[in-house]
Design an enzyme around this catalytic site. Structure first.
Site, PDB file in Angstrom:
ATOM      1  N   LYS A 265      40.573  43.612  38.431  1.00 43.56           N
ATOM      2  CA  LYS A 265      40.296  42.254  38.921  1.00 43.56           C
ATOM      3  C   LYS A 265      40.805  42.098  40.347  1.00 43.56           C
ATOM      4  O   LYS A 265      41.984  42.273  40.612  1.00 43.56           O
ATOM      5  CB  LYS A 265      40.954  41.216  38.001  1.00 43.56           C
ATOM      6  CG  LYS A 265      40.880  39.773  38.514  1.00 43.56           C
ATOM      7  CD  LYS A 265      41.490  38.772  37.530  1.00 43.56           C
ATOM      8  CE  LYS A 265      41.588  37.372  38.144  1.00 43.56           C
ATOM      9  NZ  LYS A 265      42.201  36.383  37.240  1.00 43.56           N
ATOM     10  N   LYS A 277      43.927  24.359  40.494  1.00 41.76           N
ATOM     11  CA  LYS A 277      45.271  24.569  39.936  1.00 41.76           C
ATOM     12  C   LYS A 277      46.234  23.545  40.534  1.00 41.76           C
ATOM     13  O   LYS A 277      46.032  23.082  41.650  1.00 41.76           O
ATOM     14  CB  LYS A 277      45.775  25.976  40.298  1.00 41.76           C
ATOM     15  CG  LYS A 277      45.129  27.095  39.530  1.00 41.76           C
ATOM     16  CD  LYS A 277      45.755  28.438  39.915  1.00 41.76           C
ATOM     17  CE  LYS A 277      45.110  29.591  39.165  1.00 41.76           C
ATOM     18  NZ  LYS A 277      45.318  29.553  37.712  1.00 41.76           N
ATOM     19  N   ASP A 347      38.471  27.889  36.631  1.00 43.06           N
ATOM     20  CA  ASP A 347      39.705  28.668  36.787  1.00 43.06           C
ATOM     21  C   ASP A 347      39.736  29.897  35.871  1.00 43.06           C
ATOM     22  O   ASP A 347      40.587  30.764  36.019  1.00 43.06           O
ATOM     23  CB  ASP A 347      40.925  27.764  36.525  1.00 43.06           C
ATOM     24  CG  ASP A 347      42.218  28.361  37.064  1.00 43.06           C
ATOM     25  OD1 ASP A 347      42.143  29.343  37.836  1.00 43.06           O
ATOM     26  OD2 ASP A 347      43.297  27.832  36.723  1.00 43.06           O
ATOM     27  N   GLU A 349      38.051  32.492  36.038  1.00 44.15           N
ATOM     28  CA  GLU A 349      37.108  33.228  36.892  1.00 44.15           C
ATOM     29  C   GLU A 349      37.231  34.739  36.747  1.00 44.15           C
ATOM     30  O   GLU A 349      36.294  35.466  37.022  1.00 44.15           O
ATOM     31  CB  GLU A 349      37.309  32.825  38.355  1.00 44.15           C
ATOM     32  CG  GLU A 349      38.405  33.585  39.119  1.00 44.15           C
ATOM     33  CD  GLU A 349      39.815  33.377  38.549  1.00 44.15           C
ATOM     34  OE1 GLU A 349      40.019  32.374  37.846  1.00 44.15           O
ATOM     35  OE2 GLU A 349      40.689  34.232  38.798  1.00 44.15           O
ATOM     36  N   ARG A 351      37.419  36.716  34.134  1.00 45.48           N
ATOM     37  CA  ARG A 351      36.466  37.274  33.170  1.00 45.48           C
ATOM     38  C   ARG A 351      35.036  37.226  33.710  1.00 45.48           C
ATOM     39  O   ARG A 351      34.204  38.049  33.367  1.00 45.48           O
ATOM     40  CB  ARG A 351      36.597  36.534  31.831  1.00 45.48           C
ATOM     41  CG  ARG A 351      36.293  35.066  31.895  1.00 45.48           C
ATOM     42  CD  ARG A 351      36.866  34.282  30.734  1.00 45.48           C
ATOM     43  NE  ARG A 351      38.288  33.971  30.905  1.00 45.48           N
ATOM     44  CZ  ARG A 351      39.030  33.317  30.012  1.00 45.48           C
ATOM     45  NH1 ARG A 351      38.486  32.886  28.883  1.00 45.48           N
ATOM     46  NH2 ARG A 351      40.291  33.086  30.248  1.00 45.48           N
TER      47      ARG A 351
HETATM   48  N1  BES Z   1      44.733  34.283  37.540  1.00 46.15           N
HETATM   49  C1  BES Z   1      44.835  33.348  36.472  1.00 46.15           C
HETATM   50  C2  BES Z   1      45.812  33.796  35.394  1.00 46.15           C
HETATM   51  C3  BES Z   1      47.278  33.654  35.720  1.00 46.15           C
HETATM   52  C4  BES Z   1      47.881  32.423  35.711  1.00 46.15           C
HETATM   53  C5  BES Z   1      48.036  34.760  35.940  1.00 46.15           C
HETATM   54  C6  BES Z   1      49.223  32.302  35.966  1.00 46.15           C
HETATM   55  C7  BES Z   1      49.404  34.657  36.178  1.00 46.15           C
HETATM   56  C8  BES Z   1      49.995  33.420  36.202  1.00 46.15           C
HETATM   57  C9  BES Z   1      43.482  33.161  35.804  1.00 46.15           C
HETATM   58  O1  BES Z   1      42.399  33.238  36.647  1.00 46.15           O
HETATM   59  C10 BES Z   1      43.487  31.797  35.229  1.00 46.15           C
HETATM   60  O2  BES Z   1      43.555  30.869  35.974  1.00 46.15           O
HETATM   61  N2  BES Z   1      43.410  31.702  33.907  1.00 46.15           N
HETATM   62  C11 BES Z   1      43.441  30.448  33.246  1.00 46.15           C
HETATM   63  C12 BES Z   1      42.441  30.493  32.145  1.00 46.15           C
HETATM   64  C13 BES Z   1      42.214  29.163  31.484  1.00 46.15           C
HETATM   65  C14 BES Z   1      41.514  28.214  32.430  1.00 46.15           C
HETATM   66  C15 BES Z   1      41.381  29.371  30.253  1.00 46.15           C
HETATM   67  C16 BES Z   1      44.845  30.244  32.710  1.00 46.15           C
HETATM   68  O3  BES Z   1      45.468  31.205  32.259  1.00 46.15           O
HETATM   69  O4  BES Z   1      45.339  29.117  32.801  1.00 46.15           O
HETATM   70 ZN    ZN Z   2      42.647  34.385  38.340  1.00 50.61          ZN
HETATM   71 MN    MN Z   3      41.957  31.372  37.559  1.00 54.45          MN
END
Ligand code: BES
Ligand code: ZN
Ligand code: MN
Length: 493
Positions: A265, A277, A347, A349, A351
């Protein structure tokens, strides 16, 4: 950092500082005993006075020890022999390098490879010695106008028994390759989003290809459109930075050998997009390309080792930004596989870019595919910052990866991935939604990816909790380069 290997009588070896151990029962390590004997009991005196009790990772620097060739002696506590496991060993090594760094020594003779460490071979121990050395001198100060505490330690002499000298040469060379891969992954991760863009990642990958003489292809937006990667392209829509699909082709085996494909990724900054965020610690989303960095660092490591294996690295890379052209919640896109996706949260994104990269992996007829991604905050909730999350339905692959994780001292924990979790991704309007709700968030994310990996053996590593550290030690860790390199090393044997 330079490494060399020496055997023989420790007291006769020249160095800026010799590092020797003392156990909690006041017993000296073998090298420590040799130094003690040659110096007419210098260490014994210290113990008698109670100046060192062998407490784990406690250090004492001795100057002017007579009868030996080293300029200084660092006495490091080993704790109880019965408690000397990998974790304690790593702590001892860190303390030793820290204490050596506080001196003016430019080289050090490390004798700690001779210690008996629970369930660890000479290979494991030497790897730890090399990785800890690199870790101790790693700095990310290229963006500071004043370089403060530049490391003075330049050379590590690894002391081994003469019967182990040959094995050691091979082990140390391999460990150095891992360490340099780790360093590269860390630096790519630490670079800010305004420097480490998709274009920058592409040039970093190309540079590794040039140095080790293998092909790196970089596909631009037009080519990605031609591939019909509608899901990947949806994520980049809000960004002004050009999107890239990086393909690294390391060929260490015959052209007909099925490759291992690593998919990383490469979100160079994740704002969340329209599903923005919160502001707190958002800067850490520059680390959202650590999966990509891991692929580049791992391939660098195996290329330096010259592993007889074919590995393809695929890196979908772009930013996730909010703008008037960005994707919106409810938008439906068609992935390269033909499956449609309702984007309920912009968010989620990672996947969306990975699914198209995984479909693209099919064309290499891989023996297996591993993706590496800072995919979910939910994985951090589940496993904290200790273990990487491993998701796969392939038992053999799980066993091999967990074994490599143990060997590499790169902790990894298996998570569930049954089809029973798939229901969470149901959409009323498309083939699937891109989120599955709060419950089991890291599992449903893996379930999403599983829908694009039906045609090959596959495992997913969620490194959201392990790719970087927050707080005062904020910085990329270079994980899981040691795990993947060790895994590929075994596969190549
Ligand atoms: N890059 C983030 C995951 C992440 C968050 C990694 C905090 C490390 C610390 C990913 O793109 C993301 O935002 N995932 C969301 C998914 C949700 C919207 C289903 C998440 O984990 O909040
Ligand atoms: Zn991310
Ligand atoms: Mn994200």
């Amino acid at each position: 950092m330079e490494f060399s290997i020496k055997a023989g009588a420790p007291e006769k070896l020249k160095s800026g500082c010799i590092v020797v151990g003392i156990y909690a029962d006041m017993k000296l390590s073998r090298a420590a005993s040799a130094i003690d004997a040659a110096s007419g009991g210098a260490l014994g005196k210290i113990i008698k006075r109670g100046d060192h009790r062998g407490k784990r990772a406690a250090t004492l620097l001795l100057q002017g020890v007579s009868g030996i060739q080293a300029d200084r002696v660092l006495l490091v506590g080993l704790g109880k022999q019965s408690e000397l496991n990998q974790r304690a060993y790593a702590e001892i090594l860190r303390a030793a390098y820290r204490a050596v760094a506080a001196t003016g020594a430019t080289d050090t003779l490390i004798t700690l490879g001779e210690l008996a460490v629970e369930a660890r071979t000479i290979e494991h121990k030497l790897t730890s010695i090399v990785l800890a050395a690199h870790e101790s001198v790693y700095r990310f100060d290229q963006l500071k106008s004043k370089k403060e505490d530049a490391a003075t330690l330049r050379k590590v002499i690894v002391y081994v028994d003469s019967s182990e000298a040959r094995v050691a040469t091979r082990c140390v060379a391999r460990a150095e390759a891992i360490a340099q891969g780790v360093d590269l992954t860390k630096t790519l991760g630490n670079l800010p989003g305004n420097i480490c863009t998709p274009t920058y990642l592409a040039s970093a990958a190309r540079q590794v290809g040039r140095e080790f003489d293998f092909k790196v292809e970089v596909l631009d937006k037009k080519q990605i459109e031609a591939l019909r990667m509608g899901s990947f392209l949806a994520v980049t829509r809000g960004s002004a930075e050009p999107v890239k699909l990086i393909v690294m082709k390391y060929q260490g085996a015959g052209a007909k050998d099925a490759p291992v494909v690593l998919v990383g990724k490469g979100i160079t900054f994740d704002t969340g997009g329209i599903s923005l965020k919160p502001g707190e610690a958002m800067d850490e989303m520059k680390f959202d390309m650590c999966g990509a960095g891991t692929v580049i660092g791992t391939i660098r490591a195996i290329a330096q080792m010259g592993l007889k294996i074919n590995v393809v690295g695929i890196i979908p890379t772009c930013e996730n930004m909010p703008s008037g052209t960005a994707i919106k919640p409810g938008d439906i896109v068609t992935s390269m596989s033909g499956q449609t996706i309702e984007i309920l949260n912009t968010d989620a994104e990672g996947r969306l870019i990975l699914c198209d990269a995984l479909t693209y992996a099919e064309r290499f007829k891989p023996q297996l595919v591993i993706d590496i991604a800072t995919l979910t905050g939910a994985c951090v909730v589940a496993l904290g910052h200790v273990n990487t999350g491993l998701f796969t339905q392939d038992e053999k692959l799980a066993t091999a990866l967990l074994g490599a994780a143990r060997d590499a001292a790169d902790p990894t924990w298996r998570m569930p991935l049954e089809d029973d979790y798939q229901d969470a991704l149901k959409s009323n309007f498309a083939d699937m939604a891109n989120i599955g709700g709060r419950a089991g968030g890291s599992v449903t994310a893996a379930c999403f990816l599983a829908r694009y990996t039906k045609n090959f053996r596959w495992a997913h590593l969620d490194i959201a909790g392990t790719a970087w550290k927050s707080g005062v030690e904020k910085g990329a860790t270079g994980r899981p380069v040691p795990l993947l390199t060790t895994f590929l090393q075994k596969l190549a044997l």
